[in-house]
Design an enzyme around this catalytic site. Structure first.
Site, PDB file in Angstrom:
ATOM      1  N   LEU A 109      36.269  69.260  76.793  1.00 23.86           N
ATOM      2  CA  LEU A 109      34.692  69.010  77.024  1.00 23.86           C
ATOM      3  C   LEU A 109      34.191  70.026  76.101  1.00 23.86           C
ATOM      4  CD1 LEU A 109      34.242  68.226  80.542  1.00 23.86           C
ATOM      5  CD2 LEU A 109      34.796  66.584  78.872  1.00 23.86           C
ATOM      6  N   HIS A 110      32.674  69.491  75.492  1.00 23.54           N
ATOM      7  CA  HIS A 110      31.893  70.129  74.435  1.00 23.54           C
ATOM      8  C   HIS A 110      30.510  69.693  75.031  1.00 23.54           C
ATOM      9  CE1 HIS A 110      31.559  66.440  72.556  1.00 23.54           C
ATOM     10  NE2 HIS A 110      32.854  66.386  71.935  1.00 23.54           N
ATOM     11  N   HIS A 164      29.879  65.964  75.354  1.00 25.91           N
ATOM     12  CA  HIS A 164      30.152  65.379  76.680  1.00 25.91           C
ATOM     13  C   HIS A 164      29.067  65.840  77.867  1.00 25.91           C
ATOM     14  CE1 HIS A 164      34.392  65.839  74.833  1.00 25.91           C
ATOM     15  NE2 HIS A 164      34.215  64.383  75.158  1.00 25.91           N
ATOM     16  N   SER A 172      36.040  66.664  70.242  1.00 26.89           N
ATOM     17  CA  SER A 172      37.064  67.310  70.665  1.00 26.89           C
ATOM     18  C   SER A 172      38.075  67.602  69.738  1.00 26.89           C
ATOM     19  CB  SER A 172      37.920  66.512  71.828  1.00 26.89           C
ATOM     20  OG  SER A 172      36.888  66.215  72.963  1.00 26.89           O
ATOM     21  N   LYS A 185      28.220  58.680  69.481  1.00 28.59           N
ATOM     22  CA  LYS A 185      29.216  58.875  68.433  1.00 28.59           C
ATOM     23  C   LYS A 185      30.129  57.797  68.342  1.00 28.59           C
ATOM     24  CE  LYS A 185      32.667  61.962  67.270  1.00 28.59           C
ATOM     25  NZ  LYS A 185      33.853  61.500  68.030  1.00 28.59           N
TER      26      LYS A 185
HETATM   27  P1  AMP Z   1      35.913  61.375  74.422  1.00 29.39           P
HETATM   28  O1  AMP Z   1      36.203  62.417  75.412  1.00 29.39           O
HETATM   29  O2  AMP Z   1      36.021  61.736  72.887  1.00 29.39           O
HETATM   30  O3  AMP Z   1      36.677  59.781  74.781  1.00 29.39           O
HETATM   31  O4  AMP Z   1      34.408  61.190  74.659  1.00 29.39           O
HETATM   32  C1  AMP Z   1      33.924  60.739  75.891  1.00 29.39           C
HETATM   33  C2  AMP Z   1      32.284  60.288  75.864  1.00 29.39           C
HETATM   34  O5  AMP Z   1      31.737  61.233  75.316  1.00 29.39           O
HETATM   35  C3  AMP Z   1      32.310  58.914  74.705  1.00 29.39           C
HETATM   36  O6  AMP Z   1      31.375  58.173  75.425  1.00 29.39           O
HETATM   37  C4  AMP Z   1      31.731  59.778  73.598  1.00 29.39           C
HETATM   38  O7  AMP Z   1      31.147  59.068  72.824  1.00 29.39           O
HETATM   39  C5  AMP Z   1      30.968  60.909  74.053  1.00 29.39           C
HETATM   40  N1  AMP Z   1      30.857  61.795  73.202  1.00 29.39           N
HETATM   41  C6  AMP Z   1      32.020  62.509  72.336  1.00 29.39           C
HETATM   42  N2  AMP Z   1      31.189  63.303  71.434  1.00 29.39           N
HETATM   43  C7  AMP Z   1      29.993  63.059  71.578  1.00 29.39           C
HETATM   44  C8  AMP Z   1      28.808  63.985  71.017  1.00 29.39           C
HETATM   45  N3  AMP Z   1      29.007  64.716  69.888  1.00 29.39           N
HETATM   46  N4  AMP Z   1      27.466  63.367  71.221  1.00 29.39           N
HETATM   47  C9  AMP Z   1      27.414  62.769  72.327  1.00 29.39           C
HETATM   48  N5  AMP Z   1      28.380  61.979  73.037  1.00 29.39           N
HETATM   49  C10 AMP Z   1      29.431  62.194  72.576  1.00 29.39           C
END
Ligand code: AMP
Length: 280
Positions: A33-34, A37, A188, A151
């Protein structure tokens, strides 16, 4: 904050909350997570009585086994971040819990070709995997609202269709992209970039902004051509696609129309695949 690994248990907790009149907000993630998220979790916190976040690296949405293997897994750090963001429950199942019958497909969603372009064409089977897992989560958690980042814009549109067709009580909430200083969209996968490649990756966002400028003076095709030419001057990037498309259908606009468009980019740098997009 409670960590739950069992789907029957999280289903019960969510159902009990809803039965007692509470609203449930859900944020699915693959962990590592960043702040991108966390912005989703914070929005869910503002808009709901109960917040559930899932952490699950979903094997069926990876078309590249190397990418799956190298995907960062940082559960301890993630749960500390979620606790600070006042998340109530972390759903943290293992693969067996989510796929007890093996990797069977999900529901048939009418996507009108949304899955045939960009991420769909460069990552075969990716959206089938995304639909399969998100549908399982929606069935288990049955939230009132689910939060997705822009994103992954194409993913947001696909999930919105899934919800319209199979989970009509659920509201899918799109959330703005959170960026690093310098513009790189947080991801990530950024953790795998060297510091040089991380700096160089700002180029991705700068080219999206350039596209916006070019489009003021040129047509869509010419703008795409110019941006692709620019990437050729940066050999550290392997450009997969740069496309301008209608923001709802993701089709190429006709007759040089310039309203309701977005620009989308995917490129590899230093063995890492990055994507980004902006409204034009
Ligand atoms: P992931 O863990 O990459 O599957 O992402 C989980 C959720 O976080 C998804 O809905 C992504 O679109 C969202 N997300 C990831 N990176 C960002 C970001 N930089 N800004 C906004 N939402 C994000």
């Amino acid at each position: 904050m409670k960590v739950v690994q069992n789907s029957a248990e999280i289903a019960k907790l969510s159902a009990e909350a809803k039965e007692s009149g509470k609203s449930v907000g859900f944020v699915p993630t693959m962990g590592a997570l960043h702040p991108g998220h966390i912005s989703l979790v914070e929005r869910a916190r503002k808009e709901n009585d109960v917040v559930i976040c899932s952490i699950f690296v979903n094997p069926t949405q990876f078309n590249n086994s190397d990418d799956l293997e190298k995907y960062p897994r940082t559960f301890e750090k993630d749960s500390a971040l979620l606790e600070s963001a006042l998340c109530d429950y972390v759903f943290y199942p293992d693969v067996e819990e989510m796929y007890p019958e093996g990797f069977k497909g999900g529901p048939q969603v009418n996507l009108d070709g949304l899955d045939e372009v960009m991420e769909g064409s460069f990552r075969p089977g990716h959206f089938d995997g995304v639909i399969t897992i998100v549908n399982k989560f929606f069935e288990i958690v049955s939230p009132n609202k689910a939060y997705f980042g822009l994103k992954d814009y194409q993913q947001y549109l696909v999930i919105d269709r899934l919800a319209q067709q199979y989970h009509s009580d659920l509201e899918v909430i799109p959330c703005e992209i959170v960026r690093e200083e310098g513009g790189l969209a947080m991801s990530s996968r950024n953790a795998r970039l060297s510091s040089n490649h991380s700096k160089a990756s700002r180029y991705l966002f700068s080219q999206l902004i350039k596209a916006r400028e070019y489009l003021k003076r040129h047509g869509v095709k010419e703008t795409e051509r110019r941006i692709r030419e620019n990437f050729k001057k940066r050999p550290e990037f392997n450009l997969e696609y740069f496309k301008i498309a209608d923001s709802q259908s993701l089709r190429a606009p006709r007759n040089n129309r310039k309203n309701n468009l977005r620009a989308f980019v995917a490129a590899h740098i230093g063995g890492v695949r990055l994507i980004d997009n902006i409204e034009l």
